[in-house]
Design an enzyme around this catalytic site. Structure first.
Site, mmCIF file in Angstrom:
data_model
loop_
_atom_site.group_PDB
_atom_site.id
_atom_site.type_symbol
_atom_site.label_atom_id
_atom_site.label_comp_id
_atom_site.label_asym_id
_atom_site.label_seq_id
_atom_site.Cartn_x
_atom_site.Cartn_y
_atom_site.Cartn_z
ATOM 1 N NE ARG A 1 -2.321 -2.048 3.152
ATOM 2 C CZ ARG A 1 -2.648 -2.077 4.158
ATOM 3 N NH1 ARG A 1 -3.895 -1.630 4.974
ATOM 4 N NH2 ARG A 1 -2.024 -2.890 5.210
ATOM 5 C CG ASP B 1 4.416 -2.301 9.686
ATOM 6 O OD1 ASP B 1 4.491 -2.750 10.850
ATOM 7 O OD2 ASP B 1 3.444 -2.575 8.992
ATOM 8 C CD GLU C 1 -5.018 -11.264 11.875
ATOM 9 O OE1 GLU C 1 -4.967 -10.284 11.476
ATOM 10 O OE2 GLU C 1 -4.763 -11.532 13.284
ATOM 11 C CG ASN D 1 -2.403 -8.644 17.819
ATOM 12 O OD1 ASN D 1 -1.463 -8.547 18.609
ATOM 13 N ND2 ASN D 1 -2.162 -9.710 16.764
ATOM 14 N NE ARG E 1 31.027 22.130 -0.936
ATOM 15 C CZ ARG E 1 31.573 21.531 -1.552
ATOM 16 N NH1 ARG E 1 31.574 20.021 -1.726
ATOM 17 N NH2 ARG E 1 32.317 21.836 -2.407
HETATM 18 C C1 UD1 Z 1 -0.947 -8.421 11.892
HETATM 19 C C2 UD1 Z 1 -1.590 -9.065 12.878
HETATM 20 C C3 UD1 Z 1 -2.796 -8.469 13.426
HETATM 21 C C4 UD1 Z 1 -2.532 -7.224 14.217
HETATM 22 C C5 UD1 Z 1 -1.908 -6.245 13.249
HETATM 23 C C6 UD1 Z 1 -1.078 -4.985 14.019
HETATM 24 C C7 UD1 Z 1 -1.214 -11.303 12.007
HETATM 25 C C8 UD1 Z 1 -1.776 -12.579 11.111
HETATM 26 N N1 UD1 Z 1 -2.099 -10.155 12.169
HETATM 27 O O1 UD1 Z 1 -1.629 -7.785 10.917
HETATM 28 O O2 UD1 Z 1 -3.587 -9.302 14.244
HETATM 29 O O3 UD1 Z 1 -3.832 -6.442 14.514
HETATM 30 O O4 UD1 Z 1 -0.660 -6.969 12.845
HETATM 31 O O5 UD1 Z 1 -0.399 -4.186 13.097
HETATM 32 O O6 UD1 Z 1 -0.191 -11.553 12.536
HETATM 33 N N2 UD1 Z 1 5.694 -9.623 7.746
HETATM 34 C C9 UD1 Z 1 6.859 -10.373 7.370
HETATM 35 N N3 UD1 Z 1 6.485 -11.523 6.730
HETATM 36 C C10 UD1 Z 1 5.327 -12.049 6.310
HETATM 37 C C11 UD1 Z 1 4.436 -11.130 6.720
HETATM 38 C C12 UD1 Z 1 4.444 -10.151 7.487
HETATM 39 O O7 UD1 Z 1 8.068 -10.339 7.674
HETATM 40 O O8 UD1 Z 1 5.234 -13.008 5.824
HETATM 41 C C13 UD1 Z 1 5.829 -8.268 8.473
HETATM 42 C C14 UD1 Z 1 5.598 -7.131 7.679
HETATM 43 O O9 UD1 Z 1 6.752 -6.730 6.946
HETATM 44 C C15 UD1 Z 1 5.179 -6.305 8.972
HETATM 45 C C16 UD1 Z 1 4.647 -7.207 10.105
HETATM 46 O O10 UD1 Z 1 5.049 -8.771 9.686
HETATM 47 O O11 UD1 Z 1 6.311 -5.411 9.191
HETATM 48 C C17 UD1 Z 1 3.047 -7.305 10.159
HETATM 49 O O12 UD1 Z 1 2.679 -7.614 8.827
HETATM 50 P P1 UD1 Z 1 1.351 -7.472 8.052
HETATM 51 O O13 UD1 Z 1 1.144 -7.988 7.019
HETATM 52 O O14 UD1 Z 1 1.314 -5.813 8.234
HETATM 53 O O15 UD1 Z 1 0.303 -7.749 9.228
HETATM 54 P P2 UD1 Z 1 -1.211 -7.157 9.494
HETATM 55 O O16 UD1 Z 1 -2.238 -7.616 8.628
HETATM 56 O O17 UD1 Z 1 -0.936 -5.804 9.697
HETATM 57 CA CA CA Z 2 0.557 -3.930 9.040
#
Ligand code: UD1
Ligand code: CA
Length: 464
Positions: A23, A114, A166, A181, A346
């Protein structure tokens, strides 16, 4: 009093940072986007560092090399990396660190790359909660007025934790729940990795959800609790550039408020001032609108910084005036100096106390001695200039022969006439004078007047 065994366990941190962040509509991985002049991941790793962990493991995927470099340059040896080649969900992200952590007798604090506003204090409280409740898993949760997109915390009639659902898998009723969460947790490391083996991608997104782990632990008789935090903004994730700008604004306001309230700095217009959260400003500084102070700059007391100035990774002493539209990068300015308007310092320029660098003067990799003045339209590069010297308007150190850079040395109490060209390498001895328009190609002995093209000695200036 006997302490629970868990209290003795060291802390480790895992940061999930493998996602691209679709996004953001960017070619750059989300965690590399900057907030307050620092990559998002750096905000998170700084918060992690405050727990004095044994190690910080970062799960990398998209632009793994760049993310690794940013983290390693910042925290060095403390950092370890796990590569998640394909992003198959948060559970899979943790899984990719199995080899590094599985057998560690530690507490694991899990963070997302993030979620940059998370504070050290909050993480400390989460760990304390985890220890005092003797939990196997502690979830940092928060109530959100608009919980859309987040996983919801489901509780039973006794108000105990049941599971996380979720957004995409939730029923209409579950979507009404406002407790979410945050994606920040504290786990018993071994139990986490044991339970992770049972996670299946049996959900709407076909992903391995880390959020299934608490329920699995519970079903095996483990203790799962929520640590309910009050500040929802602190745990908000950044998903779009619009959110990034909102947080930038929030961080900026917090930084400036802190400087006004705690450090005694005056801002003429706080909403149009840009100060890095890592910068330090002394008491009674006055900052005009449209000033940017970036990086780890340190500004002494009583400095006056006028509009349009940018100061990056530089050090200013006390009572320095920086006039409008001046740029100071990687440089040092002593006390009671004046810089600008429209000056450029600089590459390790250094002004000693009471020096003045005025209108349209560029100083590169040069030292300007105490009380020395270069007031107008001058270039000083690779130069060392002594004390109480005056550099006339239009002076240029001709430091570059097209191949290499050469040095100019000007000693104390010299008067360089307007429009002098100093063809480096060259030295001008103490108390000497160059006539207007001189082209100085040879060293000038002390106490002499030179003039002409090329400049030759015309007379001694020694006072008998
Ligand atoms: C996740 C949680 C959700 C919570 C939210 C809070 C899960 C299934 N859901 O959802 O309950 O409310 O965070 O912000 O965990 N990432 C990886 N590898 C992957 C997937 C994700 O490194 O395969 C990392 C992303 O880069 C990010 C973080 O994990 O930094 C969270 O992943 P994201 O896909 O943003 O999860 P949400 O859908 O936000
Ligand atoms: Ca997220």
């Amino acid at each position: 009093m006997s302490q629970p065994q868990q209290n003795l366990k060291p802390v480790e941190v895992l940061i999930m940072a493998a996602g691209l962040g679709t996004r953001m509509k960017s070619n750059r991985a989300k965690v590399l986007h900057q907030l307050g002049g620092l990559p998002l991941i750096t905000h998170v790793s700084h918060a992690a560092q405050s727990l004095s962990p044994k190690s910080i493991v970062v799960v990398v995927g998209h632009q793994a090399e760049e993310v690794e470099k940013v983290v390693r340059d910042d925290i060095g040896e403390l950092a370890r990396f796990a590569v998640q080649a394909q992003q198959r969900g948060t559970g899979d992200a943790v899984e990719s660190a199995r080899g590094l952590l599985e057998n560690s007798d530690s507490l694991l604090v899990l963070l997302s790359g993030d979620v940059p506003m998370i504070r050290a204090e909050t993480l400390r409280k989460l760990v304390e909660h985890h220890q005092s409740t003797n939990s196997d898993c502690s979830i940092l949760s928060v109530r959100m007025e608009n919980p859309t997109g987040y996983g919801r915390v489901i509780r039973n009639e006794q108000n105990s934790f049941v599971r996380i659902v979720e957004q995409k898998d939730a029923s209409d009723e579950e979507r009404q729940i406002k407790e979410i969460n945050s994606g920040i947790y504290c786990f018993d490391t071994r139990k986490l990795f044991e339970a992770l083996k049972s996670v299946k991608p049996a959900n709407h997104q076909g992903e391995y959800y880390l959020t299934d782990v608490p329920e699995i632990l519970l079903s095996e008789g483990g203790v799962v609790t929520c640590f309910v935090h009050h500040d929802s903004r602190e745990v908000s994730g950044i998903n779009t550039r619009a959110e990034l700008a909102e947080f930038e604004n929030l961080l900026r306001r917090n930084t400036i408020r802190g400087l006004m309230v705690d450090a005694g700095v005056t801002f003429i217009d706080p909403s149009h001032s840009y100060i890095s959260p890592e910068a330090k400003l002394g008491r009674d500084c006055v900052i005009y609108p449209d000033v940017s102070i970036e990086g780890k700059s340190v500004i002494g007391e009583g400095c006056l910084i006028r509009s349009g100035a940018r100061i990056t990774n530089s050090i200013l002493g006390d009572n320095v005036t920086v006039k409008d539209h001046s740029l100071i990068v990687d440089s040092e300015v002593g006390s009671n100096c004046s810089v600008g308007p429209f000056a450029h310092l600089r590459m390790n320029a250094k002004l000693e106390d009471k020096a003045t660098v005025g209108n349209f003067v560029e100083v590169k990799k040069s030292k300007i001695g105490r009380g020395t003045k270069a007031m107008h339209l001058t270039y000083l590069g690779d130069a060392t200039i002594g004390e109480n010297t005056n550099i006339g308007a239009g002076t240029v150190t001709c430091n570059y022969d097209g191949v290499r850079k050469h040095e100019t040395i000007i000693e104390d109490n010299v008067k360089i006439g307007s429009d002098t060209m100093l063809v480096a390498p060259v030295r001008v001895g103490a108390r000497s004078v160059t006539g207007a328009g001189s082209v100085v190609t040879k060293d000038v002995p002390p106490d002499s007047l030179v003039a002409g093209v090329p400049a030759t000695v015309k007379k001694s200036t020694k006072q008998s």
